[in-house]
Scaffold this motif. Structure first.
Motif: not given
Length: 199
Positions: A115-138
């Motif tokens: 998905i990275l070549p589709l755009g950094l904006e999309l990648a950043a949103l997915l990383i943010l989502t993943w990181g937030l769920v990891i932080y909240l739930t482990k």
């Protein structure tokens, strides 16, 4: 569909079939990730087995398995719809690797790389989502499931021409997490711990 497109499909599948987790574990003298921990040959299980360094290498290599064929196909001017399916074949290679008896991982990192070549904006949103769920739930599996479930909707907003293939990728990855979903519902899923992260 041209011969070049078919070649890129095959190349993406073959590259995806190289199991980074198994090879890195062999390099570091670790146990086979298919026979240890969760039994999944992916970065999270390698983190449990061997710590941050081998897990980081697996993560980077798995991401590249998705990025390289998609980026190469883009520069070869493969049509957008076929370009997106190059990503699907890379992930299928990771899930069903030709070189490892079709016993592979869940392809979360490979899908992200694709998905990275589709755009950094999309990648950043997915990383943010993943990181937030990891932080909240482990829970690494829950973070992956939530991220891939929202990926088609984010793609529809940012790159609508790729929404269908991304949706297919998401469905495949959620299906590969079916056992994790059952364990999450029963409260038996393993969390990422500080002990793993300190290695």
């Amino acid at each position: 569909m041209t011969a070049l497109t078919i070649l890129m499909f095959a190349s993406a599948y073959l590259l995806g079939s190289i199991s980074s987790a198994i090879l890195v574990c062999q390099l570091f003298g670790l146990a086979d990730p298919r026979e240890t921990g969760s039994g999944n040959p992916g970065a999270t299980n390698v983190l449990r087995i061997g710590g941050k360094l081998p897990a980081s290498l697996v993560l980077i290599l798995d991401i590249l398995k998705g990025t390289i064929p998609v980026y190469a196909s883009y520069h070869l001017e493969i049509e957008p719809i076929y370009l997106a399916f190059v990503a699907v074949f890379a992930c299928l290679g990771h899930m069903l690797p030709l070189f490892f008896h079709f016993s592979g991982g869940k392809a979360v990192a490979t899908a992200f790389g694709a998905i990275l070549p589709l755009g950094l904006e999309l990648a950043a949103l997915l990383i943010l989502t993943w990181g937030l769920v990891i932080y909240l739930t482990k829970y690494s599996s829950l973070a992956a499931i939530v991220s891939v479930c929202i990926a088609p909707f984010l793609t529809m907003l940012i790159k609508p021409e790729f929404a269908i293939p991304v949706g297919i990728l998401s469905a495949l990855i959620v299906f590969r997490h079916k056992d994790n979903i059952v364990r999450l519902m029963r409260g038996h899923e393993s969390k990422i711990t500080l002990k793993n992260l300190s290695k």
